[in-house]
Motif scaffolding. Sequence first.
Motif, PDB file in Angstrom:
ATOM      1  N   THR A   1      -1.570   2.938  -2.206  1.00 38.42           N
ATOM      2  CA  THR A   1      -1.940   2.084  -1.077  1.00 38.42           C
ATOM      3  C   THR A   1      -0.844   2.087  -0.019  1.00 38.42           C
ATOM      4  OG1 THR A   1      -3.239   0.684  -2.556  1.00 38.42           O
ATOM      5  CG2 THR A   1      -2.630  -0.253  -0.420  1.00 38.42           C
ATOM      6  N   TYR A   2       0.409   1.989  -0.451  1.00 43.65           N
ATOM      7  CA  TYR A   2       1.533   2.034   0.484  1.00 43.65           C
ATOM      8  C   TYR A   2       1.562   3.369   1.231  1.00 43.65           C
ATOM      9  CZ  TYR A   2       6.298   2.379   2.200  1.00 43.65           C
ATOM     10  OH  TYR A   2       7.384   2.565   2.997  1.00 43.65           O
ATOM     11  N   GLN A   3       1.376   4.454   0.507  1.00 48.46           N
ATOM     12  CA  GLN A   3       1.416   5.772   1.135  1.00 48.46           C
ATOM     13  C   GLN A   3       0.282   5.952   2.132  1.00 48.46           C
ATOM     14  OE1 GLN A   3       1.418   8.028  -2.474  1.00 48.46           O
ATOM     15  NE2 GLN A   3       3.636   8.362  -2.402  1.00 48.46           N
TER      16      GLN A   3
ATOM     17  N   SER B   1      -1.137  10.008  -5.908  1.00 47.46           N
ATOM     18  CA  SER B   1      -0.746   8.784  -6.619  1.00 47.46           C
ATOM     19  C   SER B   1      -1.956   8.093  -7.240  1.00 47.46           C
ATOM     20  CB  SER B   1      -0.035   7.827  -5.666  1.00 47.46           C
ATOM     21  OG  SER B   1       1.172   8.374  -5.222  1.00 47.46           O
TER      22      SER B   1
ATOM     23  N   LEU C   1      -0.599   0.632  -6.256  1.00 46.10           N
ATOM     24  CA  LEU C   1       0.212   0.070  -5.174  1.00 46.10           C
ATOM     25  C   LEU C   1       0.940   1.159  -4.402  1.00 46.10           C
ATOM     26  CD1 LEU C   1       1.680  -3.077  -6.973  1.00 46.10           C
ATOM     27  CD2 LEU C   1      -0.119  -3.008  -5.236  1.00 46.10           C
ATOM     28  N   LEU C   2       1.467   2.143  -5.116  1.00 41.22           N
ATOM     29  CA  LEU C   2       2.153   3.251  -4.455  1.00 41.22           C
ATOM     30  C   LEU C   2       1.191   4.030  -3.557  1.00 41.22           C
ATOM     31  CD1 LEU C   2       4.670   5.001  -4.065  1.00 41.22           C
ATOM     32  CD2 LEU C   2       3.961   6.291  -6.097  1.00 41.22           C
TER      33      LEU C   2
ATOM     34  N   LEU D   1      -1.532   3.403   3.759  1.00 39.54           N
ATOM     35  CA  LEU D   1      -1.550   2.454   4.863  1.00 39.54           C
ATOM     36  C   LEU D   1      -0.319   2.523   5.759  1.00 39.54           C
ATOM     37  CD1 LEU D   1      -3.019  -0.708   3.106  1.00 39.54           C
ATOM     38  CD2 LEU D   1      -4.202   0.981   4.517  1.00 39.54           C
ATOM     39  N   PHE D   2       0.852   2.689   5.175  1.00 39.64           N
ATOM     40  CA  PHE D   2       2.079   2.614   5.961  1.00 39.64           C
ATOM     41  C   PHE D   2       2.648   3.979   6.325  1.00 39.64           C
ATOM     42  CE2 PHE D   2       1.966  -1.406   3.549  1.00 39.64           C
ATOM     43  CZ  PHE D   2       1.861  -2.268   4.630  1.00 39.64           C
ATOM     44  N   ASN D   3       2.588   4.939   5.414  1.00 42.89           N
ATOM     45  CA  ASN D   3       3.127   6.268   5.691  1.00 42.89           C
ATOM     46  C   ASN D   3       2.087   7.208   6.294  1.00 42.89           C
ATOM     47  OD1 ASN D   3       5.510   5.406   4.628  1.00 42.89           O
ATOM     48  ND2 ASN D   3       5.340   6.536   2.721  1.00 42.89           N
TER      49      ASN D   3
ATOM     50  N   ALA E   1      -1.062   9.977  -1.182  1.00 40.33           N
ATOM     51  CA  ALA E   1      -1.826   8.829  -1.665  1.00 40.33           C
ATOM     52  C   ALA E   1      -2.889   9.282  -2.664  1.00 40.33           C
ATOM     53  CB  ALA E   1      -2.476   8.091  -0.497  1.00 40.33           C
TER      54      ALA E   1
END
Length: 83
Positions: A18-20, A33, A15-16, A22-24, A30
């Motif tokens: 994916t967040y890094q 992670s 999840l971390l 897609l959003f960052n 990513a």
Amino acid sequence: MKTPFNKYLYVGFLLLGTYQALFNKDYIQAAASFGIGLAFDPFDSSQSWNERPTWQKIVLYVHLAIVAAMFGLGVGFNDKPLK
């Protein structure tokens, strides 16, 4: 190490990552992670690689391919031409 805690860490790092990604838009972080997530094998780690079902091997190979893709995106998008 046969704890369900490994599964939580594995999913958390997925999840971390994916967040890094897609959003960052930080693909190197990513990749890191996702790569750390591989250390927390969500399957039975006492089982040898040859004894694992094929679907588990495919999941881990796909995960490794995602790590390589994120690293490639990070290097490719941050590539600066030499002066």
